[in-house]
Design a protein around this motif. Structure first.
Motif, mmCIF file in Angstrom:
data_model
loop_
_atom_site.group_PDB
_atom_site.id
_atom_site.type_symbol
_atom_site.label_atom_id
_atom_site.label_comp_id
_atom_site.label_asym_id
_atom_site.label_seq_id
_atom_site.Cartn_x
_atom_site.Cartn_y
_atom_site.Cartn_z
ATOM 1 N N GLN A 9 0.817 -1.217 0.000
ATOM 2 C CA GLN A 9 0.000 0.000 0.000
ATOM 3 C C GLN A 9 0.852 1.270 0.000
ATOM 4 O O GLN A 9 0.478 2.267 -0.610
ATOM 5 C CB GLN A 9 -0.930 0.023 1.215
ATOM 6 N N ALA A 10 1.987 1.227 0.673
ATOM 7 C CA ALA A 10 2.835 2.414 0.768
ATOM 8 C C ALA A 10 3.861 2.491 -0.362
ATOM 9 O O ALA A 10 4.461 3.545 -0.580
ATOM 10 C CB ALA A 10 3.553 2.434 2.110
ATOM 11 N N GLY A 11 4.087 1.387 -1.046
ATOM 12 C CA GLY A 11 5.106 1.369 -2.087
ATOM 13 C C GLY A 11 6.502 1.464 -1.514
ATOM 14 O O GLY A 11 7.392 2.080 -2.095
ATOM 15 N N VAL A 12 6.695 0.843 -0.352
ATOM 16 C CA VAL A 12 7.977 0.875 0.365
ATOM 17 C C VAL A 12 8.380 -0.572 0.651
ATOM 18 O O VAL A 12 7.556 -1.353 1.124
ATOM 19 C CB VAL A 12 7.842 1.667 1.686
ATOM 20 N N PRO A 13 9.635 -0.941 0.387
ATOM 21 C CA PRO A 13 10.062 -2.319 0.658
ATOM 22 C C PRO A 13 9.935 -2.695 2.135
ATOM 23 O O PRO A 13 10.085 -1.853 3.027
ATOM 24 C CB PRO A 13 11.538 -2.332 0.243
ATOM 25 N N GLN A 41 -3.767 1.730 10.449
ATOM 26 C CA GLN A 41 -3.799 2.873 9.529
ATOM 27 C C GLN A 41 -2.755 3.920 9.916
ATOM 28 O O GLN A 41 -2.144 4.543 9.062
ATOM 29 C CB GLN A 41 -5.204 3.496 9.506
ATOM 30 N N GLU A 42 -2.525 4.084 11.226
ATOM 31 C CA GLU A 42 -1.536 5.067 11.694
ATOM 32 C C GLU A 42 -0.135 4.737 11.163
ATOM 33 O O GLU A 42 0.644 5.635 10.855
ATOM 34 C CB GLU A 42 -1.491 5.122 13.231
ATOM 35 N N HIS A 43 0.167 3.455 11.072
ATOM 36 C CA HIS A 43 1.461 3.038 10.534
ATOM 37 C C HIS A 43 1.566 3.410 9.053
ATOM 38 O O HIS A 43 2.602 3.907 8.603
ATOM 39 C CB HIS A 43 1.673 1.530 10.715
ATOM 40 N N LEU A 44 0.499 3.155 8.311
ATOM 41 C CA LEU A 44 0.487 3.498 6.886
ATOM 42 C C LEU A 44 0.618 5.007 6.710
ATOM 43 O O LEU A 44 1.408 5.470 5.877
ATOM 44 C CB LEU A 44 -0.792 2.986 6.216
ATOM 45 N N ASP A 45 -0.120 5.774 7.499
ATOM 46 C CA ASP A 45 -0.044 7.233 7.399
ATOM 47 C C ASP A 45 1.371 7.727 7.683
ATOM 48 O O ASP A 45 1.900 8.576 6.952
ATOM 49 C CB ASP A 45 -1.026 7.895 8.368
ATOM 50 N N ARG A 52 7.115 10.673 1.640
ATOM 51 C CA ARG A 52 7.030 11.997 1.005
ATOM 52 C C ARG A 52 8.220 12.862 1.391
ATOM 53 O O ARG A 52 8.795 13.566 0.560
ATOM 54 C CB ARG A 52 5.725 12.676 1.395
ATOM 55 N N CYS A 53 8.609 12.815 2.655
ATOM 56 C CA CYS A 53 9.771 13.583 3.114
ATOM 57 C C CYS A 53 11.046 13.110 2.421
ATOM 58 O O CYS A 53 11.878 13.927 2.013
ATOM 59 C CB CYS A 53 9.924 13.471 4.631
ATOM 60 N N ARG A 54 11.214 11.804 2.303
ATOM 61 C CA ARG A 54 12.394 11.264 1.625
ATOM 62 C C ARG A 54 12.402 11.668 0.146
ATOM 63 O O ARG A 54 13.447 11.940 -0.417
ATOM 64 C CB ARG A 54 12.452 9.737 1.757
ATOM 65 N N ASN A 55 11.214 11.724 -0.472
ATOM 66 C CA ASN A 55 11.124 12.167 -1.863
ATOM 67 C C ASN A 55 11.566 13.622 -2.011
ATOM 68 O O ASN A 55 11.983 14.040 -3.086
ATOM 69 C CB ASN A 55 9.712 11.984 -2.412
ATOM 70 N N LEU A 56 11.465 14.389 -0.917
ATOM 71 C CA LEU A 56 11.940 15.776 -0.902
ATOM 72 C C LEU A 56 13.396 15.847 -0.459
ATOM 73 O O LEU A 56 13.916 16.928 -0.204
ATOM 74 C CB LEU A 56 11.056 16.624 0.023
ATOM 75 N N ASP A 57 14.043 14.682 -0.351
ATOM 76 C CA ASP A 57 15.449 14.549 0.015
ATOM 77 C C ASP A 57 15.735 15.009 1.449
ATOM 78 O O ASP A 57 16.829 15.472 1.753
ATOM 79 C CB ASP A 57 16.353 15.288 -0.981
ATOM 80 N N MET A 58 14.762 14.867 2.307
ATOM 81 C CA MET A 58 14.978 15.213 3.711
ATOM 82 C C MET A 58 15.725 14.078 4.397
ATOM 83 O O MET A 58 15.500 12.907 4.103
ATOM 84 C CB MET A 58 13.657 15.484 4.409
ATOM 85 N N ALA A 59 16.594 14.457 5.296
ATOM 86 C CA ALA A 59 17.384 13.495 6.053
ATOM 87 C C ALA A 59 16.561 12.944 7.218
ATOM 88 O O ALA A 59 15.541 13.522 7.614
ATOM 89 C CB ALA A 59 18.648 14.169 6.574
ATOM 90 N N GLN A 60 17.031 11.842 7.769
ATOM 91 C CA GLN A 60 16.314 11.207 8.884
ATOM 92 C C GLN A 60 16.099 12.158 10.047
ATOM 93 O O GLN A 60 15.012 12.189 10.634
ATOM 94 C CB GLN A 60 17.086 9.992 9.380
ATOM 95 N N ASP A 61 17.110 12.944 10.396
ATOM 96 C CA ASP A 61 16.957 13.871 11.520
ATOM 97 C C ASP A 61 15.908 14.936 11.228
ATOM 98 O O ASP A 61 15.189 15.366 12.131
ATOM 99 C CB ASP A 61 18.293 14.526 11.870
#
Length: 154
Positions: A9-13, A41-45, A52-61
């Motif tokens: 559903q999330a398209g994440v491995p 659902q909270e996990h999926l959200d 979305r944040c990673r797609n914006l190249d945001m770092a983990q921190d």
């Protein structure tokens, strides 16, 4: 839902989901009597937010900070705006670095416009010469210290 369904559903491995749990970006799910993890659902959200944040190249921190801020829905959003401004500044600096890199590559390619032997190759010779002029990245280049490091993604 099980981890495979969450992944789909999330398209994440699946491995990425487990990694996000391990580093605390996602809460660990409850386990059923059979030992399987069950996601809500909270996990999926949360996973979609992280993606979305990673797609914006945001770092983990940065993502961690956004999550922390999101947990205070009535607080002033100026901290979120400041984080985004820092990230945007970092992205603009990287764009300038990429433009400089593009020009170096164009110059190298122009150095070998005529057919030559490998020994006479302007690109290989230019690469040897260019190494002395390429600045090493420093930790101060990061908009959030330690988040992108040398090499780039975490």
């Amino acid at each position: 839902m099980k981890i495979g369904e969450l992944s789909r559903q999330a398209g994440v491995p699946v491995e990425t989901i487990r990694y996000f749990e391990k580093i605390g970006l996602m809460a660990k799910p409850e386990r059923g009597e059979n030992g399987y993890r069950y996601y809500r659902q909270e996990h999926l959200d949360r996973l979609l937010f992280i993606r979305r944040c990673r797609n914006l190249d945001m770092a983990q921190d940065e993502i961690r900070e956004l999550i922390r801020l999101a947990e205070k829905p009535t607080a002033d959003c100026s901290d979120v705006n400041a984080l985004l401004a820092r990230h945007l500044s970092h992205v603009r600096a990287r764009l300038n670095e990429l433009k400089s890199l593009e020009q170096m590559l164009v110059n190298l390619q122009n150095a070998c416009s005529d057919p030559r032997t490998i020994r006479e190759c302007g690109i290989l010779g230019g690469l040897s010469d260019e190494l002395a002029t390429i600045p090493e990245p420093t930790a101060s280049d990061n908009h959030v210290p330690g988040t992108h490091g040398s090499g780039h993604h975490d």
